[in-house]
Scaffold this motif. Structure first.
Motif, PDB file in Angstrom:
ATOM      1  N   LEU A 294       0.794  -1.103  -0.108  1.00  0.00           N
ATOM      2  CA  LEU A 294       0.069   0.111   0.321  1.00  0.00           C
ATOM      3  C   LEU A 294       0.780   1.253  -0.172  1.00  0.00           C
ATOM      4  N   GLU A 295       1.871   1.289   0.754  1.00  0.00           N
ATOM      5  CA  GLU A 295       2.873   2.383   0.643  1.00  0.00           C
ATOM      6  C   GLU A 295       3.523   2.640  -0.685  1.00  0.00           C
ATOM      7  N   GLU A 296       4.095   1.604  -1.036  1.00  0.00           N
ATOM      8  CA  GLU A 296       4.576   1.754  -2.493  1.00  0.00           C
ATOM      9  C   GLU A 296       3.665   2.238  -3.506  1.00  0.00           C
ATOM     10  N   CYS A 297       2.471   1.604  -3.689  1.00  0.00           N
ATOM     11  CA  CYS A 297       1.541   2.139  -4.678  1.00  0.00           C
ATOM     12  C   CYS A 297       0.981   3.430  -4.552  1.00  0.00           C
ATOM     13  N   CYS A 298       0.793   3.904  -3.264  1.00  0.00           N
ATOM     14  CA  CYS A 298      -0.164   5.014  -2.825  1.00  0.00           C
ATOM     15  C   CYS A 298       0.684   6.343  -2.495  1.00  0.00           C
ATOM     16  N   LEU A 299       1.751   6.196  -1.926  1.00  0.00           N
ATOM     17  CA  LEU A 299       2.157   7.254  -1.085  1.00  0.00           C
ATOM     18  C   LEU A 299       3.626   7.907  -1.738  1.00  0.00           C
ATOM     19  N   CYS A 300       3.671   9.259  -1.526  1.00  0.00           N
ATOM     20  CA  CYS A 300       5.012  10.000  -2.022  1.00  0.00           C
ATOM     21  C   CYS A 300       5.872   9.773  -0.836  1.00  0.00           C
ATOM     22  N   THR A 301       6.903   9.029  -1.215  1.00  0.00           N
ATOM     23  CA  THR A 301       7.863   8.812   0.020  1.00  0.00           C
ATOM     24  C   THR A 301       9.181   9.805  -0.304  1.00  0.00           C
ATOM     25  N   GLN A 302       9.204  10.839  -1.107  1.00  0.00           N
ATOM     26  CA  GLN A 302      10.200  11.630  -1.162  1.00  0.00           C
ATOM     27  C   GLN A 302      10.284  12.664   0.054  1.00  0.00           C
TER      28      GLN A 302
END
Length: 268
Positions: free
Chosen positions: A260-268
């Motif tokens: 879910l984190e990889e698909c949905c969130l901006c991680t920068q």
């Protein structure tokens, strides 16, 4: 910025969030319903019960203080003669077993956090359909069609009713006061599952799981999702005396939150 309720209703912009905004009003037959099942449903009742439980979790409270808080904060939409019923109802909720030797009303102050706030930055290109598809990484997920596919970029915000730690794992509790029937027997696993699906609460549960994961990443030095994530528990408060305790409980699987984190969130 939008909440889960706003996401499902397709609202955007800043919202005034209500703890029970997603709980429908229920007209109940007071001659037919038992005990706290006679208390009217809906947002106002839901907000009142949430407020009591939040207050109780935020300090050391005894039974006298609880009774006084209910009396002082009694809402105008409820019959004052029902105060003893609500008091007994809250006491039963607080007696809920969340695990072996773990009772909701007996959690230590340093092991719980009521109304944990979160803000999740969504990818600019994210669509609602993609969020639902990402939830399939949870083994307990059942296919749920999104209301209307649409872009959902921005920030997803909200409050988790209660986060608590037990035996090294962190768990989520979400209170629901939805009226599913006139007595404890109405709160079967099947009826609760149906209510969860109809309100799209499994999506909310996945979002809360992701929020907890992100929260723990910033607070635990040696955070390991496989080791530290526990369960997400939806407590249907009217069903606390049902055989299943009125609860819908699923594991917060590391594979699910990471997908879910990889698909949905901006991680920068």
């Amino acid at each position: 910025f939008r909440s889960f309720s706003g996401l499902i209703r397709h609202d955007s912009g800043h919202e005034i969030m209500s703890k029970a905004a997603d709980e429908d009003h229920a007209v109940v037959d007071t001659d037919f319903n038992e005990r706290w099942h006679i208390i009217p449903g809906g947002t106002d009742t839901g907000n009142f019960i949430h407020a009591i439980l939040e207050w109780h979790a935020d300090g050391q409270r005894d039974s006298q203080a609880l009774e006084q808080f209910i009396k002082l904060n009694w809402p105008i939409h409820l019959d004052p003669s029902h105060e003893p019923i609500v008091l007994n109802w809250i006491q039963q909720i607080l007696s809920t077993e969340l695990g072996p030797q773990v009772m909701l009303g007996k959690l230590n102050l340093d092991s719980k956090r009521p109304e944990a706030q979160f803000e999740l930055p969504l990818k600019q290109s994210l669509r609602l359909q993609e969020l639902f598809q990402a939830c399939e990484a949870f083994s307990w997920w059942k296919p749920l069609p999104p209301p209307v596919d649409q872009p959902i970029n921005g920030h997803l915000t909200g409050f988790i009713d209660l986060v608590f730690e037990a035996n090294g794992r962190f768990h989520i509790v979400d209170y629901k006061t939805n009226h599913l029937g006139p007595n404890d027997q109405a709160y079967t696993d099947e009826r609760i599952e149906l209510a969860m699906e109809q309100a799209l609460y499994p999506v909310q549960a996945a979002i809360y799981a992701l929020a907890l994961h992100r929260w723990l990443k910033t607070r635990l030095t040696h955070y390991d999702p496989e080791k530290h994530l526990g369960d997400v528990i939806y407590l249907f408060c009217r069903g606390v005396n049902a055989p299943n305790g009125g609860s819908w409980r699923r594991s917060i699987e590391a594979a699910g939150v990471l997908a879910l984190e990889e698909c949905c969130l901006c991680t920068q």
